[in-house]
Scaffold this motif. Sequence first.
Motif, mmCIF file in Angstrom:
data_model
loop_
_atom_site.group_PDB
_atom_site.id
_atom_site.type_symbol
_atom_site.label_atom_id
_atom_site.label_comp_id
_atom_site.label_asym_id
_atom_site.label_seq_id
_atom_site.Cartn_x
_atom_site.Cartn_y
_atom_site.Cartn_z
ATOM 1 N N GLN A 40 0.834 -1.205 0.000
ATOM 2 C CA GLN A 40 0.000 0.000 0.000
ATOM 3 C C GLN A 40 0.865 1.250 0.000
ATOM 4 O O GLN A 40 0.591 2.203 -0.728
ATOM 5 C CB GLN A 40 -0.934 0.009 1.222
ATOM 6 N N ALA A 42 3.955 1.523 -1.067
ATOM 7 C CA ALA A 42 4.632 1.624 -2.363
ATOM 8 C C ALA A 42 3.692 2.217 -3.414
ATOM 9 O O ALA A 42 4.104 3.050 -4.233
ATOM 10 C CB ALA A 42 5.134 0.249 -2.807
ATOM 11 N N GLU A 43 2.425 1.818 -3.368
ATOM 12 C CA GLU A 43 1.442 2.369 -4.301
ATOM 13 C C GLU A 43 1.246 3.872 -4.062
ATOM 14 O O GLU A 43 1.220 4.658 -5.010
ATOM 15 C CB GLU A 43 0.112 1.633 -4.135
ATOM 16 N N LYS A 45 3.439 5.889 -2.741
ATOM 17 C CA LYS A 45 4.693 6.532 -3.153
ATOM 18 C C LYS A 45 4.737 6.717 -4.663
ATOM 19 O O LYS A 45 5.134 7.768 -5.161
ATOM 20 C CB LYS A 45 5.883 5.711 -2.674
ATOM 21 N N ASP A 46 4.304 5.688 -5.410
ATOM 22 C CA ASP A 46 4.289 5.789 -6.876
ATOM 23 C C ASP A 46 3.388 6.935 -7.330
ATOM 24 O O ASP A 46 3.706 7.641 -8.280
ATOM 25 C CB ASP A 46 3.832 4.477 -7.508
ATOM 26 N N MET A 47 2.281 7.125 -6.634
ATOM 27 C CA MET A 47 1.344 8.195 -6.998
ATOM 28 C C MET A 47 1.839 9.564 -6.548
ATOM 29 O O MET A 47 1.673 10.555 -7.251
ATOM 30 C CB MET A 47 -0.036 7.901 -6.398
ATOM 31 N N GLY A 49 5.058 10.398 -5.776
ATOM 32 C CA GLY A 49 6.373 10.749 -6.297
ATOM 33 C C GLY A 49 7.521 10.335 -5.412
ATOM 34 O O GLY A 49 8.575 9.949 -5.889
ATOM 35 N N ASP A 50 7.331 10.429 -4.090
ATOM 36 C CA ASP A 50 8.379 10.000 -3.165
ATOM 37 C C ASP A 50 7.781 9.766 -1.778
ATOM 38 O O ASP A 50 6.641 10.118 -1.515
ATOM 39 C CB ASP A 50 9.528 11.013 -3.102
ATOM 40 N N TYR A 51 8.577 9.133 -0.925
ATOM 41 C CA TYR A 51 8.118 8.852 0.439
ATOM 42 C C TYR A 51 8.083 10.108 1.302
ATOM 43 O O TYR A 51 7.261 10.224 2.199
ATOM 44 C CB TYR A 51 9.010 7.786 1.100
ATOM 45 N N GLU A 74 15.127 8.594 1.444
ATOM 46 C CA GLU A 74 13.862 7.957 1.074
ATOM 47 C C GLU A 74 13.619 6.648 1.822
ATOM 48 O O GLU A 74 12.506 6.387 2.249
ATOM 49 C CB GLU A 74 13.833 7.693 -0.448
ATOM 50 N N LYS A 78 10.428 5.783 4.288
ATOM 51 C CA LYS A 78 9.623 4.570 4.069
ATOM 52 C C LYS A 78 9.583 3.727 5.340
ATOM 53 O O LYS A 78 8.503 3.335 5.802
ATOM 54 C CB LYS A 78 10.207 3.756 2.914
ATOM 55 N N ASP A 97 -6.698 7.701 -10.149
ATOM 56 C CA ASP A 97 -5.242 7.803 -10.345
ATOM 57 C C ASP A 97 -4.645 9.050 -9.702
ATOM 58 O O ASP A 97 -3.515 9.414 -9.981
ATOM 59 C CB ASP A 97 -4.913 7.771 -11.840
#
Length: 116
Positions: A40, A42-43, A45-47, A49-51, A74, A78, A97
């Motif tokens: 969750q 990681a998802e 973070k992908d949206m 841009g970073d932690y 980073e 995390k 998204d």
Amino acid sequence: MKKIYHLGSCSTCIRIIKELNLPTDFILQDIKKEAITEAQLAEMKDMAGDYETLFSKRAQLFKQRDLKNQNLDESDFKNLILEHYTFLKRPVIIVDDKIFVGNNKSVVEAAKNAIH
């Protein structure tokens, strides 16, 4: 996906959720009762841009551990978020998204516009 990661005992989160007037298809996850998984996070973070964007520097543990005087990267952000829910900036609102992180007025307004 339509989901909100929040803290059920946080008056700000409660106020924002009420203010958003959510449709019934939203999933609410109280991060104190149901911990965030690595997948969750990681998802998110992908949206986002970073932690670091997801990390709360206002958390009491941030001050107690004197983390502001440490050089965090980073992986530190995390690991700290996964270690304790208080390090996640709240609420995190996901609408399809798009991701909205935190309780800043403009962020909440943008989330509201994306929802309705």
